[in-house]
Design a protein around this motif. Structure first.
Motif, PDB file in Angstrom:
ATOM      1  N   CYS B  23      -1.798   1.799  -8.692  1.00  0.00           N
ATOM      2  CA  CYS B  23      -1.640   3.216  -8.372  1.00  0.00           C
ATOM      3  C   CYS B  23      -1.291   3.989  -9.631  1.00  0.00           C
ATOM      4  N   SER B  24      -2.032   5.057  -9.881  1.00  0.00           N
ATOM      5  CA  SER B  24      -1.712   5.954 -10.991  1.00  0.00           C
ATOM      6  C   SER B  24      -1.262   7.290 -10.420  1.00  0.00           C
ATOM      7  N   PRO B  25      -0.026   7.680 -10.681  1.00  0.00           N
ATOM      8  CA  PRO B  25       0.497   8.910 -10.093  1.00  0.00           C
ATOM      9  C   PRO B  25      -0.036  10.147 -10.799  1.00  0.00           C
ATOM     10  N   ILE B  26       0.269  11.289 -10.210  1.00  0.00           N
ATOM     11  CA  ILE B  26      -0.053  12.559 -10.858  1.00  0.00           C
ATOM     12  C   ILE B  26       0.737  12.654 -12.160  1.00  0.00           C
ATOM     13  N   SER B  27       0.089  13.187 -13.177  1.00  0.00           N
ATOM     14  CA  SER B  27       0.729  13.301 -14.476  1.00  0.00           C
ATOM     15  C   SER B  27       2.046  14.060 -14.367  1.00  0.00           C
ATOM     16  N   ARG B  73       2.612   4.345 -13.998  1.00  0.00           N
ATOM     17  CA  ARG B  73       1.666   3.616 -13.153  1.00  0.00           C
ATOM     18  C   ARG B  73       2.396   2.485 -12.427  1.00  0.00           C
ATOM     19  N   SER B  74       1.943   2.192 -11.228  1.00  0.00           N
ATOM     20  CA  SER B  74       2.649   1.178 -10.434  1.00  0.00           C
ATOM     21  C   SER B  74       1.653   0.182  -9.861  1.00  0.00           C
ATOM     22  N   GLU B  75       2.129  -0.994  -9.655  1.00  0.00           N
ATOM     23  CA  GLU B  75       1.348  -2.030  -8.984  1.00  0.00           C
ATOM     24  C   GLU B  75       2.183  -2.606  -7.855  1.00  0.00           C
ATOM     25  N   MET B  76       1.506  -3.015  -6.795  1.00  0.00           N
ATOM     26  CA  MET B  76       2.179  -3.809  -5.773  1.00  0.00           C
ATOM     27  C   MET B  76       1.413  -5.103  -5.593  1.00  0.00           C
ATOM     28  N   ASN B  77       2.152  -6.116  -5.285  1.00  0.00           N
ATOM     29  CA  ASN B  77       1.589  -7.447  -5.136  1.00  0.00           C
ATOM     30  C   ASN B  77       1.969  -8.012  -3.779  1.00  0.00           C
ATOM     31  N   VAL B  78       1.017  -8.641  -3.141  1.00  0.00           N
ATOM     32  CA  VAL B  78       1.317  -9.348  -1.900  1.00  0.00           C
ATOM     33  C   VAL B  78       0.874 -10.788  -2.103  1.00  0.00           C
ATOM     34  N   SER B  93       3.057   9.834  -4.997  1.00  0.00           N
ATOM     35  CA  SER B  93       3.911  10.172  -6.131  1.00  0.00           C
ATOM     36  C   SER B  93       4.613  11.498  -5.882  1.00  0.00           C
ATOM     37  N   THR B  94       5.766  11.638  -6.496  1.00  0.00           N
ATOM     38  CA  THR B  94       6.540  12.855  -6.383  1.00  0.00           C
ATOM     39  C   THR B  94       7.327  13.064  -7.661  1.00  0.00           C
ATOM     40  N   ARG B  96      10.313  13.915  -7.533  1.00  0.00           N
ATOM     41  CA  ARG B  96      11.635  13.415  -7.138  1.00  0.00           C
ATOM     42  C   ARG B  96      12.735  14.409  -7.517  1.00  0.00           C
ATOM     43  N   MET B  97      12.478  15.665  -7.219  1.00  0.00           N
ATOM     44  CA  MET B  97      13.544  16.637  -7.380  1.00  0.00           C
ATOM     45  C   MET B  97      14.515  16.478  -6.224  1.00  0.00           C
ATOM     46  N   SER B  98      15.734  16.864  -6.412  1.00  0.00           N
ATOM     47  CA  SER B  98      16.784  16.521  -5.458  1.00  0.00           C
ATOM     48  C   SER B  98      16.576  17.140  -4.089  1.00  0.00           C
ATOM     49  N   SER B  99      16.062  18.353  -4.016  1.00  0.00           N
ATOM     50  CA  SER B  99      15.996  19.008  -2.716  1.00  0.00           C
ATOM     51  C   SER B  99      14.577  19.196  -2.200  1.00  0.00           C
ATOM     52  N   TYR B 100      13.600  18.782  -2.951  1.00  0.00           N
ATOM     53  CA  TYR B 100      12.221  18.998  -2.528  1.00  0.00           C
ATOM     54  C   TYR B 100      11.410  17.806  -2.959  1.00  0.00           C
ATOM     55  N   ASN B 101      10.922  17.068  -2.014  1.00  0.00           N
ATOM     56  CA  ASN B 101      10.258  15.812  -2.351  1.00  0.00           C
ATOM     57  C   ASN B 101       8.879  15.724  -1.739  1.00  0.00           C
ATOM     58  N   GLU B 102       8.101  16.783  -1.890  1.00  0.00           N
ATOM     59  CA  GLU B 102       6.710  16.734  -1.426  1.00  0.00           C
ATOM     60  C   GLU B 102       6.025  15.549  -2.069  1.00  0.00           C
ATOM     61  N   GLN B 103       5.418  14.740  -1.240  1.00  0.00           N
ATOM     62  CA  GLN B 103       4.746  13.563  -1.764  1.00  0.00           C
ATOM     63  C   GLN B 103       3.238  13.753  -1.734  1.00  0.00           C
ATOM     64  N   PHE B 104       2.614  13.303  -2.798  1.00  0.00           N
ATOM     65  CA  PHE B 104       1.172  13.394  -2.938  1.00  0.00           C
ATOM     66  C   PHE B 104       0.594  11.991  -2.799  1.00  0.00           C
ATOM     67  N   PHE B 105      -0.230  11.824  -1.790  1.00  0.00           N
ATOM     68  CA  PHE B 105      -0.768  10.508  -1.486  1.00  0.00           C
ATOM     69  C   PHE B 105      -2.117  10.284  -2.163  1.00  0.00           C
ATOM     70  N   GLY B 106      -2.335   9.027  -2.525  1.00  0.00           N
ATOM     71  CA  GLY B 106      -3.638   8.616  -2.999  1.00  0.00           C
ATOM     72  C   GLY B 106      -4.533   8.286  -1.824  1.00  0.00           C
ATOM     73  N   PRO B 107      -5.800   7.954  -2.104  1.00  0.00           N
ATOM     74  CA  PRO B 107      -6.758   7.676  -1.031  1.00  0.00           C
ATOM     75  C   PRO B 107      -6.528   6.353  -0.327  1.00  0.00           C
ATOM     76  N   GLY B 108      -5.712   5.482  -0.930  1.00  0.00           N
ATOM     77  CA  GLY B 108      -5.395   4.222  -0.287  1.00  0.00           C
ATOM     78  C   GLY B 108      -6.310   3.079  -0.700  1.00  0.00           C
ATOM     79  N   THR B 109      -5.813   1.887  -0.490  1.00  0.00           N
ATOM     80  CA  THR B 109      -6.602   0.655  -0.641  1.00  0.00           C
ATOM     81  C   THR B 109      -6.666  -0.001   0.726  1.00  0.00           C
ATOM     82  N   ARG B 110      -7.878  -0.193   1.204  1.00  0.00           N
ATOM     83  CA  ARG B 110      -8.072  -0.844   2.503  1.00  0.00           C
ATOM     84  C   ARG B 110      -8.171  -2.342   2.267  1.00  0.00           C
ATOM     85  N   LEU B 111      -7.146  -3.084   2.705  1.00  0.00           N
ATOM     86  CA  LEU B 111      -7.109  -4.528   2.527  1.00  0.00           C
ATOM     87  C   LEU B 111      -7.451  -5.219   3.845  1.00  0.00           C
ATOM     88  N   THR B 112      -8.407  -6.099   3.788  1.00  0.00           N
ATOM     89  CA  THR B 112      -8.775  -6.921   4.939  1.00  0.00           C
ATOM     90  C   THR B 112      -8.509  -8.373   4.597  1.00  0.00           C
TER      91      THR B 112
END
Lengths: 110, 114
Positions: B23-27, B73-78, B93-94, B96-112
């Protein structure tokens, strides 16, 4: 931990009808966020409510935060086919952690 | 600004294998959170990373892990995949301001998992 219960799970409306989804908690919420997820898409932020009794409007969408800050609602006036999707309420807790309700899936029949 | 990007978009694995999602967050966003979305359980929080440190963790087994790099940038492992791990994995990604944490989502990874 904190939870938010959202109802109804599904709502089918005729285009032009109104739609409301409700979010409830047994504990006082510091804030509530609302997201919309289109079919095949990802959640998109709509709004955040923080103050007791707060009401915010975005065109045909009206968001309310209860006086006791234990419930919230999203009302859509005169639904359109573009409103189709799943609407989630979410508790923003501890920075980057969101606790989501189960979502309300809205379908609109033209 | 470019949005949140996730790779790969789709993945098919078999039971017992392991997988790494990126995952690559917003700059400028330093917080990255991961969520699992399934029809039965809905959207569930996995963990959050901020400044390369795990700040929050959801109720998932230790097979789920993650990390964040200095460029946010972040990675998750299963590891040891199970059939029940089939899901849409979303990162957000956000700032992470203390009182406003609007989160912006990526399109996702579909794992089967087969």
């Amino acid at each position: 931990g904190q939870q938010v219960m959202q109802i109804p799970q599904y709502q089918h409306v005729q285009e032009g009808e109104d739609f409301t989804t409700y979010c409830n908690s047994s504990t006082t919420l510091s804030n509530i966020q609302w997201y919309k997820q289109r079919p095949g898409g990802h959640p998109v932020f709509l709004i955040q409510l923080v103050k007791s009794g707060e009401v915010k409007k975005q065109k045909r969408l009206t968001f309310q935060f209860g006086e006791a800050k234990k419930n919230s609602s999203l009302h859509i006036t005169a639904t359109q086919t573009t409103d189709v999707g799943t609407y989630f309420c979410a508790l923003s807790n501890q920075g980057g952690k969101l606790i989501f309700g189960q979502g309300t899936e809205l379908s609109v029949k033209p | 600004k470019a949005g949140v990007t996730q790779t790969p978009r789709y993945l098919i694995k078999t039971r017992g294998q392991q997988v790494t999602l990126s995952c690559s967050p917003i700059s400028g966003h330093r917080s990255v959170s991961w969520y699992q979305q399934t029809p039965g359980q809905g959207l569930q929080f996995l963990f959050e990373y901020f400044s390369e440190t795990q700040r929050n963790k959801g109720n998932f087994p230790g097979r789920f892990s993650g990390r964040q790099f200095s460029n946010s940038r972040s990675e998750m492992n299963v590891s040891t995949l199970e059939l029940g791990d089939s899901a849409l994995y979303l990162c957000a990604s956000t700032q992470r301001m203390s009182s406003y944490n609007e989160q912006f989502f990526g399109p996702g990874t579909r794992l089967t998992v087969l």
